[in-house]
Design a protein around this motif. Structure first.
Motif: not given
Length: 239
Positions: A15-28, A66-73, A199-206
């Motif tokens: 849960p500490a990861i989602f406290e840091l970034r609530p928008d985080y998703r992982a697809l394994l 780039l938005p996707h790179v900036a989100a991870w930075r 994934a972080l926003d702006p990457v959608s789950t789709e």
């Protein structure tokens, strides 16, 4: 397949990861039945697509903008890492993609290309080397990380609070998606693999699922008896 699926279905994001970034998703994604092989025409064509995509993306802006790179930075800064010194795997590949991605073997070539095409960090691991399920957590600083320095095998330890992927034996990837360890790295003889799509926003789950679907499509050509399963983790799965 059953053992791999059970292992990954038991994977866990603290849960500490989602406290840091609530928008985080992982697809394994787990893949069994892989037949090792060198780079081939199919993986080469996919890499060419990815390189063209990287050049197009970088025509009008720098990679860090780039938005996707900036989100991870930003995410790296949130847990105390310096993104100019420790670049996430997506940024590192995009920087190479404009001039030429590495050619390793067909398995690695495929997942590197998908990472660039969809602009998501994507890690590949040898699932047979795991001890217990994959876990994403903030480090205590005592978890061992099997890596190399100056060509020699060494054991390092993450900074307390650093975001790490790990299993029962230690760190498998430091700083979320920066550097993978030696123990679980893909090898020429790997037949059972785990792929982690971040994934972080702006990457959608789709979009995340679309990347996984294309990855799976290419992986099905790497053996006559390939079996694939997937497992999505997001904040909602904790409730």
């Amino acid at each position: 397949m059953e053992t791999s699926t059970l292992l990954v279905n038991a994977s866990y994001v603290d849960p500490a990861i989602f406290e840091l970034r609530p928008d985080y998703r992982a697809l394994l994604l787990t893949v069994d039945g892989l037949v090792p092989g060198a780079s081939n025409d199919a993986s080469e064509a996919l890499l060419h697509r990815a390189e063209a995509s990287a050049r197009l993306a970088l025509q009008e802006q720098k990679v860090e903008a780039l938005p996707h790179v900036a989100a991870w930075r930003a995410a790296y800064q949130d847990f105390g890492a310096k993104p100019n010194r420790t670049r996430n795997s997506l940024e590192a590949l995009l920087r190479r993609g404009a001039t030429g991605l590495p050619r390793v073997n067909r398995l690695t070539d495929i997942y590197n290309a998908i990472s660039v095409l969809y602009q998501i960090p994507l890690g590949g691991e040898d699932l047979s080397k795991y001890s217990g399920p994959p876990r994403l957590m903030r480090a205590t600083g005592e978890e061992p990380f099997d890596t190399t320095a100056n060509g020699e095998a060494v054991v390092e330890y993450p900074e307390p609070g650093e975001v790490i992927w790990c299993d029962d034996d230690g760190v498998t990837c430091r700083r979320w998606n920066w550097r993978q360890g030696r123990r679980t790295q893909l090898r020429d003889e790997t037949s059972s693999a785990l792929f982690i799509l971040d994934a972080l926003d702006p990457v959608s789950t789709e979009a995340l699922k679309a990347a996984a679907e294309e990855l799976a499509t290419h992986l099905t050509g790497l053996g006559p008896d390939i079996t694939i399963s997937d497992h999505l983790i997001n904040k909602a799965t904790l409730t």
